[in-house]
Design a protein around this motif. Structure first.
Motif, PDB file in Angstrom:
ATOM      1  N   SER A   2      44.938  46.213  41.368  1.00 31.72           N
ATOM      2  CA  SER A   2      45.240  45.020  42.157  1.00 31.72           C
ATOM      3  C   SER A   2      43.990  44.172  42.354  1.00 31.72           C
ATOM      4  CB  SER A   2      45.807  45.428  43.510  1.00 31.72           C
ATOM      5  OG  SER A   2      44.798  46.013  44.306  1.00 31.72           O
ATOM      6  N   ARG A   3      44.201  42.974  42.834  1.00 30.57           N
ATOM      7  CA  ARG A   3      43.074  42.076  43.087  1.00 30.57           C
ATOM      8  C   ARG A   3      42.096  42.685  44.095  1.00 30.57           C
ATOM      9  NH1 ARG A   3      47.004  38.517  41.663  1.00 30.57           N
ATOM     10  NH2 ARG A   3      48.134  38.552  43.605  1.00 30.57           N
ATOM     11  N   VAL A   6      39.870  45.121  42.366  1.00 33.69           N
ATOM     12  CA  VAL A   6      38.887  44.439  41.521  1.00 33.69           C
ATOM     13  C   VAL A   6      37.746  43.914  42.380  1.00 33.69           C
ATOM     14  CG1 VAL A   6      38.502  42.444  40.041  1.00 33.69           C
ATOM     15  CG2 VAL A   6      40.530  43.855  39.720  1.00 33.69           C
ATOM     16  N   ILE A  32      40.174  38.612  35.015  1.00 38.94           N
ATOM     17  CA  ILE A  32      41.234  39.531  35.443  1.00 38.94           C
ATOM     18  C   ILE A  32      42.055  38.906  36.557  1.00 38.94           C
ATOM     19  CG2 ILE A  32      41.685  41.746  36.602  1.00 38.94           C
ATOM     20  CD1 ILE A  32      39.235  42.843  35.034  1.00 38.94           C
ATOM     21  N   GLU A  33      41.382  38.292  37.513  1.00 38.18           N
ATOM     22  CA  GLU A  33      42.089  37.639  38.615  1.00 38.18           C
ATOM     23  C   GLU A  33      42.974  36.505  38.112  1.00 38.18           C
ATOM     24  OE1 GLU A  33      38.930  38.336  42.265  1.00 38.18           O
ATOM     25  OE2 GLU A  33      38.774  36.520  41.052  1.00 38.18           O
ATOM     26  N   ALA A  35      44.293  36.231  35.127  1.00 32.09           N
ATOM     27  CA  ALA A  35      45.409  36.831  34.401  1.00 32.09           C
ATOM     28  C   ALA A  35      46.457  37.384  35.361  1.00 32.09           C
ATOM     29  CB  ALA A  35      44.895  37.943  33.481  1.00 32.09           C
ATOM     30  N   GLN A  36      46.008  37.981  36.449  1.00 36.30           N
ATOM     31  CA  GLN A  36      46.954  38.508  37.437  1.00 36.30           C
ATOM     32  C   GLN A  36      47.756  37.383  38.083  1.00 36.30           C
ATOM     33  OE1 GLN A  36      44.243  40.812  39.876  1.00 36.30           O
ATOM     34  NE2 GLN A  36      45.006  42.714  38.986  1.00 36.30           N
ATOM     35  N   LEU A  37      47.089  36.292  38.430  1.00 44.24           N
ATOM     36  CA  LEU A  37      47.794  35.147  39.014  1.00 44.24           C
ATOM     37  C   LEU A  37      48.799  34.571  38.029  1.00 44.24           C
ATOM     38  CD1 LEU A  37      44.845  33.366  40.857  1.00 44.24           C
ATOM     39  CD2 LEU A  37      46.795  34.547  41.908  1.00 44.24           C
ATOM     40  N   TRP A  38      48.402  34.470  36.770  1.00 45.06           N
ATOM     41  CA  TRP A  38      49.301  33.939  35.744  1.00 45.06           C
ATOM     42  C   TRP A  38      50.522  34.845  35.588  1.00 45.06           C
ATOM     43  CZ3 TRP A  38      50.466  35.807  30.710  1.00 45.06           C
ATOM     44  CH2 TRP A  38      51.227  34.917  29.944  1.00 45.06           C
ATOM     45  N   MET A  39      50.289  36.154  35.511  1.00 43.13           N
ATOM     46  CA  MET A  39      51.415  37.088  35.371  1.00 43.13           C
ATOM     47  C   MET A  39      52.322  37.048  36.589  1.00 43.13           C
ATOM     48  SD  MET A  39      51.606  38.381  32.453  1.00 43.13           S
ATOM     49  CE  MET A  39      52.943  39.492  32.839  1.00 43.13           C
ATOM     50  N   ASP A  40      51.740  36.935  37.786  1.00 39.87           N
ATOM     51  CA  ASP A  40      52.550  36.817  38.996  1.00 39.87           C
ATOM     52  C   ASP A  40      53.467  35.601  38.912  1.00 39.87           C
ATOM     53  OD1 ASP A  40      51.388  39.068  40.082  1.00 39.87           O
ATOM     54  OD2 ASP A  40      50.045  37.947  41.424  1.00 39.87           O
TER      55      ASP A  40
END
Length: 52
Positions: A2-3, A6, A32-33, A35-40
């Motif tokens: 998770s963020r 990280v 990474i952050e 990419a996580q926002l984009w995937m969310d």
């Protein structure tokens, strides 16, 4: 990962790194952050389409 994890990893190791290694590590964390926002956002749109 998770963020929060990280960021925790970055804060824990930040003092151990300096110079270019630190910059690379911070850049990787930022990617990474992002990419996580984009995937969310992709998953949110998908769920909205499925449920809507």
């Amino acid at each position: 990962m998770s963020r929060v994890e990280v960021h925790g990893l970055t804060k824990d190791t930040e003092g151990l790194m300096s110079g270019s290694n630190r910059k690379v590590a911070m850049g990787v964390v930022h990617l990474i952050e992002m990419a996580q926002l984009w995937m969310d956002s992709v998953l949110d749109r998908h769920l909205t389409n499925v449920n809507g």
